[in-house]
Design an enzyme around this catalytic site. Structure first.
Site, PDB file in Angstrom:
ATOM      1  N   ALA A  74     -35.514   4.171  18.473  1.00 19.89           N
ATOM      2  CA  ALA A  74     -36.211   4.546  17.944  1.00 19.89           C
ATOM      3  C   ALA A  74     -36.265   2.723  16.524  1.00 19.89           C
ATOM      4  O   ALA A  74     -35.345   2.067  17.260  1.00 19.89           O
ATOM      5  CB  ALA A  74     -35.450   4.525  15.958  1.00 19.89           C
ATOM      6  N   ASP A  75     -37.576   2.277  16.066  1.00 21.40           N
ATOM      7  CA  ASP A  75     -37.697   1.008  16.266  1.00 21.40           C
ATOM      8  C   ASP A  75     -37.683   1.310  14.266  1.00 21.40           C
ATOM      9  O   ASP A  75     -39.445   1.723  14.637  1.00 21.40           O
ATOM     10  CB  ASP A  75     -38.136   0.470  16.594  1.00 21.40           C
ATOM     11  N   THR A  76     -38.335  -0.088  13.514  1.00 22.68           N
ATOM     12  CA  THR A  76     -38.985   0.372  12.694  1.00 22.68           C
ATOM     13  C   THR A  76     -39.147  -1.230  12.220  1.00 22.68           C
ATOM     14  O   THR A  76     -39.037  -2.544  12.896  1.00 22.68           O
ATOM     15  CB  THR A  76     -37.838   0.001  10.613  1.00 22.68           C
TER      16      THR A  76
END
Length: 192
Positions: free
Chosen positions: A68-70
């Site tokens: 994941a990456d935000t």
């Protein structure tokens, strides 16, 4: 249930997976986080999540890996983690009284079959108008220093937020409902 691996050292993502009742391991491999100039943020976070998941999956023969990456996007600019106190203050001043997007990309890889899923989710966050005193007091807490956009909605940063449109958990770091729906496609069921 298949072995689950989170390809992220984020304590917030780990807490969210625990909240879903999932048992998992944490494995992190560094990846190149450079994206092509002009790549839309939704594609950029999905690509980074994919890289993170694949970097871990390449070391395994079995299991389901979640990467994941935000990012926080304001006026077309991606706001990363602050480089220091002054940067955090300036970021929060720019967000004050406006809205911005929080985009989380996530990728799921089945190490045994190579099956892959890439997705992203966007939440619009509206900030209250903040005084310089409020911003400086919040930054002094240290909370914004390791967070994209210089705030954490799950902590004291919640008082900065007027409202959101979309998934709250996405702002924290993982869109839980969307992630659960995708995990079901890989044979990982939360509610049996």
């Amino acid at each position: 249930m298949k072995k689950l691996i989170l390809a992220s050292g984020s304590p917030r993502r780990q807490e969210l997976l625990k909240q879903m009742g999932l048992c998992f391991e944490v494995m992190v491999n560094p990846v190149d986080e450079t994206v092509l100039p002009g790549m839309p943020p939704t594609e950029a976070v999905a690509e980074l999540a994919y890289r993170k998941a694949m970097a871990v999956a390449a070391r395994l023969n079995e299991g389901i890996v979640i990467g994941a990456d935000t990012v926080v996007v304001h006026c077309g600019d991606i706001l990363g983690k602050p480089s220091g106190i002054a940067d955090a203050i300036n970021t929060l001043k720019s967000l004050s009284g406006t809205d911005h997007l929080v985009i989380t990309g996530f990728s799921i890889v089945d190490c045994a079959t190579g099956r892959l899923s890439k997705a992203s989710e966007t939440t619009r966050v509206f900030f209250r108008r903040l005084s310089d005193v409020q911003i400086e007091a919040y930054v002094r807490t240290g909370e914004p220093m390791d967070k994209a956009g210089s705030y954490g909605i799950q902590g004291l940063g919640a008082v900065l937020v007027k409202k959101i449109e979309g998934c709250y958990f996405n702002v924290v770091g993982l869109p839980l409902s969307s992630l659960a729906a995708q995990l079901r496609q890989f044979g990982v069921e939360m509610l049996k």
